[in-house]
Scaffold this active site. Structure first.
Site, mmCIF file in Angstrom:
data_model
loop_
_atom_site.group_PDB
_atom_site.id
_atom_site.type_symbol
_atom_site.label_atom_id
_atom_site.label_comp_id
_atom_site.label_asym_id
_atom_site.label_seq_id
_atom_site.Cartn_x
_atom_site.Cartn_y
_atom_site.Cartn_z
ATOM 1 N N SER A 87 3.677 -34.680 19.768
ATOM 2 C CA SER A 87 3.249 -33.430 19.134
ATOM 3 C C SER A 87 3.771 -33.196 17.728
ATOM 4 O O SER A 87 3.358 -32.232 17.080
ATOM 5 C CB SER A 87 3.630 -32.236 20.015
ATOM 6 O OG SER A 87 2.792 -32.169 21.146
ATOM 7 N N LYS A 90 1.312 -32.579 14.883
ATOM 8 C CA LYS A 90 0.773 -31.274 14.513
ATOM 9 C C LYS A 90 1.287 -30.780 13.157
ATOM 10 O O LYS A 90 0.718 -29.851 12.583
ATOM 11 C CB LYS A 90 1.089 -30.260 15.611
ATOM 12 C CG LYS A 90 0.426 -30.585 16.950
ATOM 13 C CD LYS A 90 0.773 -29.552 18.010
ATOM 14 C CE LYS A 90 -0.030 -29.754 19.300
ATOM 15 N NZ LYS A 90 0.483 -30.850 20.127
ATOM 16 N N SER A 145 2.914 -25.547 20.771
ATOM 17 C CA SER A 145 2.296 -26.873 20.708
ATOM 18 C C SER A 145 0.928 -26.893 21.384
ATOM 19 O O SER A 145 0.575 -27.837 22.100
ATOM 20 C CB SER A 145 3.211 -27.920 21.363
ATOM 21 O OG SER A 145 2.979 -29.198 20.847
ATOM 22 N N LYS A 260 9.650 -29.321 14.466
ATOM 23 C CA LYS A 260 8.650 -29.444 15.529
ATOM 24 C C LYS A 260 9.128 -30.487 16.519
ATOM 25 O O LYS A 260 9.629 -31.548 16.134
ATOM 26 C CB LYS A 260 7.292 -29.849 14.955
ATOM 27 C CG LYS A 260 6.181 -29.950 16.001
ATOM 28 C CD LYS A 260 5.770 -28.573 16.485
ATOM 29 C CE LYS A 260 4.762 -28.641 17.622
ATOM 30 N NZ LYS A 260 5.411 -28.984 18.924
#
Length: 505
Positions: A87, A90, A145, A260
């Protein structure tokens, strides 16, 4: 039930017996503890750099620490090895949204955006036809997420997931990424979806230039309003444990301003963390870390160790305040002998925002400079001054021509000026306190003065050479001499000499 258990046991014994008798291999599951220790003991490439501070051993298979302003790599452990990002993909998705969309735009969720993702993957349960703003989608992407929100942003930006993936790859190349290929906006597993720790650091470096990215990714929690499909609000939590105490407060760090997290079974733990330490914006990327028994271990302890290493062993040095070899003052080129225009400023100057990042044991003079002149359309930016230390790039700055200085000078009004100003042509009455100003471009004055000085020097040199070699440079004198010689030759009364022939003996 007992009969069923006996059957299962019998089947297991039979399979083991057959595998032994017929030498059928039985696949063994990788021991997580062994794999984790192997990754921990992997080589750290930056520890082999001469005069470079030794970095800590970490459990991540790949990691990098860079300083954002300069791009200097402070720590390198397999930073160019291709890995599955999960993720942290992203970050690129949000970057493209910030570059191409207005935050207030409305995004409508398509059937594909909602239902093309695995139901067990991370999401916030949006429905087909639901409408959120771009800003709300970005909060959902960075905090929870949300994969369906990533799809919706991709479709809204480029028209399709495939077209958005092309945008992602193009932007990655523009940022200097060399080992990255994206096929989706969320990071769910795909053999053709990969990147490296260093490439992710470059992408994050660009993302944190946006204040909105910093704001959203540093938000611990956010309440999503009711929508056209949902009648209740939704509380969303940030899952980066150095930013939010959503499930634990053990790793909270008030120097962390963005980040993140990511996880899939093939990528394992991936984490991007941005923190400000000692005036440096540090970006830490760790990839493929095996999770521990306790939540957050060792992925966050790795990052904490790397942040401590960077802040304790490196410092930021301003180039313009220390470099003296690349500043040329006007007085170094010519001297007008007058101070009527004030003190001249340098004609070439260094960008005051240029920095180096050096080990704390190194001084500015230890870095090696390299000057590269630019052939670009920017008339002001003439060169780049870059530095290396221990063979590694540690920062750069730009050299500029000093911007043109236009200053106002007051001159005393003459009687004629006063008379002219007292009777303007349009018949209006001049203001008593009106002051006449003449604007002088000091740069143009300097260029003219330098040209005159150069011309005078050339003339002086020619005159001196002529005197030494008895050469008359006066064109009038030379013309008169030529006419006199010609007239003398044509004079019929000049004495003529007859040739004499030798008598033969």
């Amino acid at each position: 039930m007992k009969f069923f258990n006996k059957c299962k046991l019998s089947l297991l014994v039979c399979s083991l017996t057959l595998s032994t008798v017929f030498s059928i291999p039985v696949l063994a599951t990788e021991d997580p503890a062994v794999a984790s220790e192997d990754r921990y003991n992997m080589e750290i490439q930056s520890n082999g750099w001469e005069n470079w501070p030794a970095g800590p051993q970490i459990y991540a298979e790949s990691a990098v620490v860079i300083e954002a302003a300069t791009g200097t790599v402070l720590y390198n452990k397999n930073m160019d090895q291709q890995m599955y990002p999960a993720s942290i993909t992203k970050i690129m998705t949000v970057l493209l949204a910030l570059e191409h969309l207005d935050l207030s735009e409305e995004v409508t969720f398509s059937h594909n955006a909602v239902f093309s993702i695995d139901y067990n993957s991370s999401h916030i349960a949006r429905d087909e036809g639901e409408i959120l703003t771009v800003e709300e989608c970005l909060y959902a992407i960075l905090l929870e997420s949300a994969n369906e929100c990533s799809n919706a942003i991709a479709e809204h930006t480029a028209g399709s997931i495939e077209a958005f993936a092309d945008m992602m790859n193009q932007r990655a190349a523009e940022l200097g990424c060399t080992n990255t290929h994206f096929v989706n906006p969320h990071g769910l597993p795909d053999d053709n979806h990969y990147t490296t720790a260093h490439d992710m650091a470059l992408i994050t470096r660009e993302a944190i230039k946006h204040d909105k990215f910093r704001q959203i990714s540093s938000t611990p929690r956010y309440t999503l309003r009711a929508t056209n499909k949902k009648s209740e609000e939704l509380l969303m939590n940030n899952h980066h444990y150095m930013i939010s105490n959503y499930k634990t407060s053990r790793y909270l760090d008030d120097t962390v301003f963005a980040g993140k997290n990511g996880y899939t079974t093939v990528a394992l733990n991936t984490l991007v963390t941005c923190a400000n330490r000692n005036g440096m914006d540090l970006i830490v990327v760790t990839m493929k870390t095996q999770g521990g028994a306790e939540r957050g271990v060792p992925v966050y302890t790795d990052t904490a160790s790397l942040l401590n290493y960077a802040s304790e062993n490196f410092h930021k040095v301003n180039i313009a305040e220390n470099e003296t070899n690349f500043s040329i003052g006007q007085s170094g080129l010519f001297d007008t002998g007058s101070t009527v225009f004030g003190n001249p400023e340098p004609m070439i100057e260094l960008d005051p925002e240029g920095y180096l990042v050096l080990p704390v044991s190194a001084e500015f003079a230890d870095a090696s400079p390299k000057l590269e002149f630019l052939d670009s359309g920017d008339a002001q930016n003439i060169a780049t001054l870059s530095y290396t230390y221990a063979g590694q790039p540690v920062g750069s700055t730009s050299l500029y021509l000093t911007p043109e200085q236009i200053q106002d000078f007051e001159f005393q009004e003459t009687d004629e000026d006063a008379a002219a100003s007292s009777s303007p042509e349009d018949g209006t009455t001049p203001k008593e306190d009106e002051v006449r100003l003449i604007k002088i471009n000091l740069r143009d004055v300097g260029i003219v003065a330098f040209s005159l000085l150069l011309a005078a020097s050339v003339i002086f040199l020619l005159v001196r050479i002529a005197k030494e070699h008895d050469v008359d440079l006066n064109p009038v004198h030379r013309w008169n001499q030529w006419r006199n010689d010609k007239n003398s030759f044509l004079n019929t009364n000049r004495r003529r000499y007859k040739s004499r022939k030798r008598n033969k003996r």
